[in-house]
Design an enzyme around this catalytic site. Sequence first.
Site, PDB file in Angstrom:
ATOM      1  N   LYS A 146     -16.448  25.419   0.670  1.00 20.37           N
ATOM      2  CA  LYS A 146     -15.984  26.885   0.349  1.00 20.37           C
ATOM      3  C   LYS A 146     -15.537  26.341   1.803  1.00 20.37           C
ATOM      4  CE  LYS A 146     -18.081  29.211  -3.233  1.00 20.37           C
ATOM      5  NZ  LYS A 146     -17.287  30.467  -3.727  1.00 20.37           N
ATOM      6  N   LYS A 172     -19.408  21.027  -6.395  1.00 21.44           N
ATOM      7  CA  LYS A 172     -18.495  20.884  -7.161  1.00 21.44           C
ATOM      8  C   LYS A 172     -17.220  21.684  -6.088  1.00 21.44           C
ATOM      9  CE  LYS A 172     -18.657  24.604 -10.184  1.00 21.44           C
ATOM     10  NZ  LYS A 172     -18.640  26.131  -9.495  1.00 21.44           N
ATOM     11  N   ASP A 174     -14.300  24.670  -6.760  1.00 26.88           N
ATOM     12  CA  ASP A 174     -14.613  26.009  -7.159  1.00 26.88           C
ATOM     13  C   ASP A 174     -13.922  26.845  -8.622  1.00 26.88           C
ATOM     14  OD1 ASP A 174     -15.766  28.488  -4.897  1.00 26.88           O
ATOM     15  OD2 ASP A 174     -15.123  28.579  -6.956  1.00 26.88           O
ATOM     16  N   GLU A 175     -14.304  27.016  -8.949  1.00 24.46           N
ATOM     17  CA  GLU A 175     -13.908  27.049 -10.729  1.00 24.46           C
ATOM     18  C   GLU A 175     -11.853  27.800  -9.811  1.00 24.46           C
ATOM     19  OE1 GLU A 175     -15.885  29.520  -8.891  1.00 24.46           O
ATOM     20  OE2 GLU A 175     -14.193  31.420  -9.229  1.00 24.46           O
ATOM     21  N   HIS A 264     -18.531  26.159 -16.240  1.00 27.36           N
ATOM     22  CA  HIS A 264     -18.340  27.203 -15.405  1.00 27.36           C
ATOM     23  C   HIS A 264     -17.943  28.186 -16.474  1.00 27.36           C
ATOM     24  CE1 HIS A 264     -17.686  30.316 -12.283  1.00 27.36           C
ATOM     25  NE2 HIS A 264     -17.988  29.260 -11.294  1.00 27.36           N
ATOM     26  N   LYS A 303     -25.737  37.068  -6.566  1.00 34.40           N
ATOM     27  CA  LYS A 303     -24.402  38.300  -6.655  1.00 34.40           C
ATOM     28  C   LYS A 303     -24.122  38.803  -7.610  1.00 34.40           C
ATOM     29  CE  LYS A 303     -20.623  35.082  -6.188  1.00 34.40           C
ATOM     30  NZ  LYS A 303     -19.512  35.059  -5.320  1.00 34.40           N
TER      31      LYS A 303
HETATM   32  C1  CAP Z   1     -20.992  31.026  -6.290  1.00 36.30           C
HETATM   33  C2  CAP Z   1     -19.362  30.539  -7.042  1.00 36.30           C
HETATM   34  C3  CAP Z   1     -19.500  30.680  -8.315  1.00 36.30           C
HETATM   35  C4  CAP Z   1     -20.475  31.562  -9.397  1.00 36.30           C
HETATM   36  C5  CAP Z   1     -20.102  31.945 -10.680  1.00 36.30           C
HETATM   37  C6  CAP Z   1     -18.472  31.671  -6.370  1.00 36.30           C
HETATM   38  O1  CAP Z   1     -20.111  30.861  -4.554  1.00 36.30           O
HETATM   39  O2  CAP Z   1     -18.637  30.063  -6.582  1.00 36.30           O
HETATM   40  O3  CAP Z   1     -18.174  30.469  -8.582  1.00 36.30           O
HETATM   41  O4  CAP Z   1     -21.689  31.650  -9.110  1.00 36.30           O
HETATM   42  O5  CAP Z   1     -20.884  32.722 -10.769  1.00 36.30           O
HETATM   43  O6  CAP Z   1     -16.823  31.167  -6.417  1.00 36.30           O
HETATM   44  O7  CAP Z   1     -19.234  32.584  -6.775  1.00 36.30           O
HETATM   45  P1  CAP Z   1     -21.869  31.261  -3.733  1.00 36.30           P
HETATM   46  P2  CAP Z   1     -22.102  32.339 -12.194  1.00 36.30           P
HETATM   47  O8  CAP Z   1     -22.724  30.759  -4.001  1.00 36.30           O
HETATM   48  O9  CAP Z   1     -21.030  31.634  -2.653  1.00 36.30           O
HETATM   49  O10 CAP Z   1     -21.445  33.245  -4.264  1.00 36.30           O
HETATM   50  O11 CAP Z   1     -22.899  31.697 -11.974  1.00 36.30           O
HETATM   51  O12 CAP Z   1     -22.773  33.899 -11.943  1.00 36.30           O
HETATM   52  O13 CAP Z   1     -20.492  32.153 -13.345  1.00 36.30           O
HETATM   53 MG    MG Z   2     -17.195  29.595  -7.272  1.00 35.36          MG
END
Ligand code: CAP
Ligand code: MG
Length: 421
Positions: A146, A172, A174-175, A264, A303
């Site tokens: 991040k 990793k 991010d998506e 993901h 969250k």
């Molecule tokens: C978490 C995260 C992940 C989420 C995806 C985000 O970051 O990188 O993509 O966990 O949700 O972009 O929110 P944080 P899920 O740790 O800062 O929240 O795992 O429910 O698919």
């Molecule tokens: Mg993410």
Amino acid sequence: MAEYIDTGYEPRASDLICEFYVKPAKGISVEEAANHIAAESSIGTWTEIRMSKKIKEMKARVFEIDGNWIKIAYPSILFEPGNMPQILSSIAGNIFGMKIVEKLRLEDVRWPKDIMKSFKGPRFGVNGVRSLIKVKNRPLIGTIVKPKIGLNEGKHAKVAYEAWCGGVDIVKDDENLTNQSFNHFKKRVIMTLKTREKAEKETGERKMYMPNVSAEVHEMEKRAKFVKESGGEYIMVDIITVGWAGLQSIRNLNEELGMVIHAHRAGHAAFTRGMHGISMIVVADIARLIGVDQIHVGTVVGKMVGKQDEVVRIREEIEERFVDEEKSMHRLAEYWGNIKPVFAVCSGGIHPGLVSKLIEIMGNDIIIQAGGGIHGHPLGTKAGAKAMRQAVDAVMNNIPLKEYAKEHKELGVALNKWGFI
Ligand code: CAP
Ligand code: MG
């Protein structure tokens, strides 16, 4: 036209069975809606069509109606083995758009053996990932670099290095980070794998990097090959946005690449929330059949949405531990045969103060990921990673977080900032 209702029918082992929740449109009975669902998802349409006896034998049969819950058995001849798009175009296609249903949710699928065998399944699975990373029992700890978007390749690699040196096992992308103008994929992979090497030397621990290869299929394949040539062991795929055909293609390529596939699920909540769409349990099972090694399942405490019974159930289904025979349609533990269990990833709003509750709910065989919960630590990324590792160590030694924080500064600072449960 009730010829698809057959509550006396005993499904064959070779049938594919779907469990649906259906809320019919106003004035329509569940039975009538069920009949149309079975017709439209197998051989029929809205009106009578003349057809041979042989074709009629291919029809789906509604064999159970219990309130708004129905079960439909589909002869496996309806499906092309190994072709997930075709299977879902049948059992999760037109039927969601029919006017005769107000809400329709595909809750669970029991896959027949010949269909299951037509997919590759995970290459590594839980045990394979654990032996690759050389971490036997504790939960694995991951982070997402991040800010999620905006860092250049060098800064990205540095954040990853700090997190690895602080005690994180896996870093990793991010998506939504792939190959943008400010951060090119190849340069990021090379620079981050370089800092990974440095972190391994300094910590004496295995460290993994999961580059996000999500893209058009041919591009995805090129990127996966590049990661392999650059010495990487992991790729990350946004399985919803690349689609099931994309995932199947990359899994086929992975026969020769032999890398760990991290799934993901960004976008899943467009159809897994509420009572119209497809459950995350079905999504996770499909991903397991096609062959991901780890998949995001939710956290209960973080969250993102996902109630405890659902998130635990997903983990049970993909790791087939403590499968509650009553809850699951997958009656026999050997249901999955030699299709390996998949690592449940718990991510989204996680910070050190949530770790003990998370492990209490989900057990040790999980990958705990924290983005903001590490990089948002008041003392920086390395301290945030240390705090996460300290929280996991506390739980593994049965010491309350608050107690452990007395001797571990980084954890104490995290608990003061974000609290704990
Ligand atoms: C978490 C995260 C992940 C989420 C995806 C985000 O970051 O990188 O993509 O966990 O949700 O972009 O929110 P944080 P899920 O740790 O800062 O929240 O795992 O429910 O698919
Ligand atoms: Mg993410």
